[in-house]
Design an enzyme around this catalytic site. Structure first.
Site, PDB file in Angstrom:
ATOM      1  N   ASP A  23     -40.772  35.195  23.971  1.00 61.59           N
ATOM      2  CA  ASP A  23     -41.990  34.708  24.636  1.00 61.59           C
ATOM      3  C   ASP A  23     -41.655  33.942  25.905  1.00 61.59           C
ATOM      4  O   ASP A  23     -42.326  34.083  26.930  1.00 61.59           O
ATOM      5  CB  ASP A  23     -42.798  33.805  23.691  1.00 61.59           C
TER       6      ASP A  23
ATOM      7  N   ARG B 239     -39.398  40.670  13.824  1.00 57.33           N
ATOM      8  CA  ARG B 239     -39.419  39.857  12.615  1.00 57.33           C
ATOM      9  C   ARG B 239     -40.854  39.569  12.213  1.00 57.33           C
ATOM     10  O   ARG B 239     -41.672  39.175  13.051  1.00 57.33           O
ATOM     11  CB  ARG B 239     -38.678  38.554  12.930  1.00 57.33           C
TER      12      ARG B 239
ATOM     13  N   ASP C  45     -39.494  30.293  20.999  1.00 59.65           N
ATOM     14  CA  ASP C  45     -39.456  31.756  20.893  1.00 59.65           C
ATOM     15  C   ASP C  45     -38.839  32.319  22.170  1.00 59.65           C
ATOM     16  O   ASP C  45     -39.454  32.310  23.236  1.00 59.65           O
ATOM     17  CB  ASP C  45     -40.880  32.294  20.686  1.00 59.65           C
TER      18      ASP C  45
ATOM     19  N   THR D  93     -42.912  36.983   6.218  1.00 56.91           N
ATOM     20  CA  THR D  93     -41.745  37.252   5.350  1.00 56.91           C
ATOM     21  C   THR D  93     -40.429  36.938   6.064  1.00 56.91           C
ATOM     22  O   THR D  93     -39.392  36.783   5.427  1.00 56.91           O
ATOM     23  CB  THR D  93     -41.703  38.737   4.940  1.00 56.91           C
TER      24      THR D  93
END
Ligand code: PRP
Ligand code: URA
Length: 224
Positions: A200, A102, A197, A106
């Site tokens: 991560d 991703r 995340d 955007t």
């Protein structure tokens, strides 16, 4: 068709520990695997089964096996955190991969990898822990659909309302299974309250991942 939220105290327990910012990657990986088992149990509940005859040590009886045509497809990279649970539950499963990333600005996914076994007429279990805007899950479903599977089921850990709505709009026949439906997305497309995340935290690549310093920075203490 729509969203099924896994309603089990153990699922809530595991998710609460996953959400905790102090949970380090090794524990995070274990919790993710355990929670995925519970989500997958729900996701495979309505899969077709086949009747088989088995010989017990005492007599012959009939039983049912889950559809042998199951294909698991993790969306790279965070979906890898869910894959091992599926291969442990279904050792015969075929595994395909879709790599999507991703864009930070955007929030649109770009595709960087795809390796899929034959899907025609098969039952696909798509895996990605985070359903945020829904761009990645919907994009992956569009790719899979080109190969004409019998059905796609999507298993995630946390879903945001925006992602669930996008899936319902673009892929109304894909049932979504999650451990929680969270409140919202923040301005950067992260789920709130979420767990940050996932990739991560799973792979220890975030800015606060607690990685040990490089050996070179340890001076003499870092050499053999
Ligand atoms: C994360 C996550 C999903 C996606 C969800 O992946 O694993 O794939 O974001 O967001 P969306 O619903 O708005 O599309 P990311 O692109 O960060 O890549 P990664 O798995 O490699 O960390
Ligand atoms: N991807 C993640 O890993 N976490 C989010 O909250 C949203 C997208």
């Amino acid at each position: 068709m729509g969203l099924t939220v896994v309603d089990h105290p153990l699922a809530r327990h595991l998710l609460t520990r996953l959400r905790d910012v102090t949970t380090p990657p090794p524990v995070f990986r274990t919790l993710a695997k355990r929670l995925t088992v519970l989500i997958v149990l729900e996701a495979v509940r309505e899969l077709p089964t086949v009747e088989v005859e088995v010989e017990t040590p005492l007599e012959r009886t009939s039983g049912r096996l889950i559809s042998p045509d199951l294909v698991a497809v993790p969306i790279l990279r965070a979906g890898l955190g869910m894959l091992e649970s599926v291969t442990e539950l279904f050792p015969e499963v075929s595994v395909g991969y879709v790599g999507l990333e991703r864009d930070d600005v955007t929030l649109l996914p770009t595709s960087y990898y795809e390796k899929l076994p034959p899907l025609q007429g098969r039952h696909v279990l798509l895996l990605d822990p985070m359903l945020a805007t829904g761009g990645s899950a919907a994009g992956a479903c569009a790719k899979l659909r080109e190969r004409e599977p019998a059905e796609i089921r999507f298993a995630c850990v946390v879903a945001a309302p925006q992602g669930v709505e996008k899936m319902a709009r673009e892929h109304p026949d894909v049932e979504v299974f999650a451990a929680a439906l969270d409140r919202d997305l923040n301005g950067k497309g992260y789920i709130l309250p979420g767990l940050g995340d996932f990739g991560d935290r799973l792979f220890g690549t975030g800015p606060d991942s607690g990685l040990p310093p490089p050996l070179a920075s340890l001076g003499d203490r870092g050499s053999a």
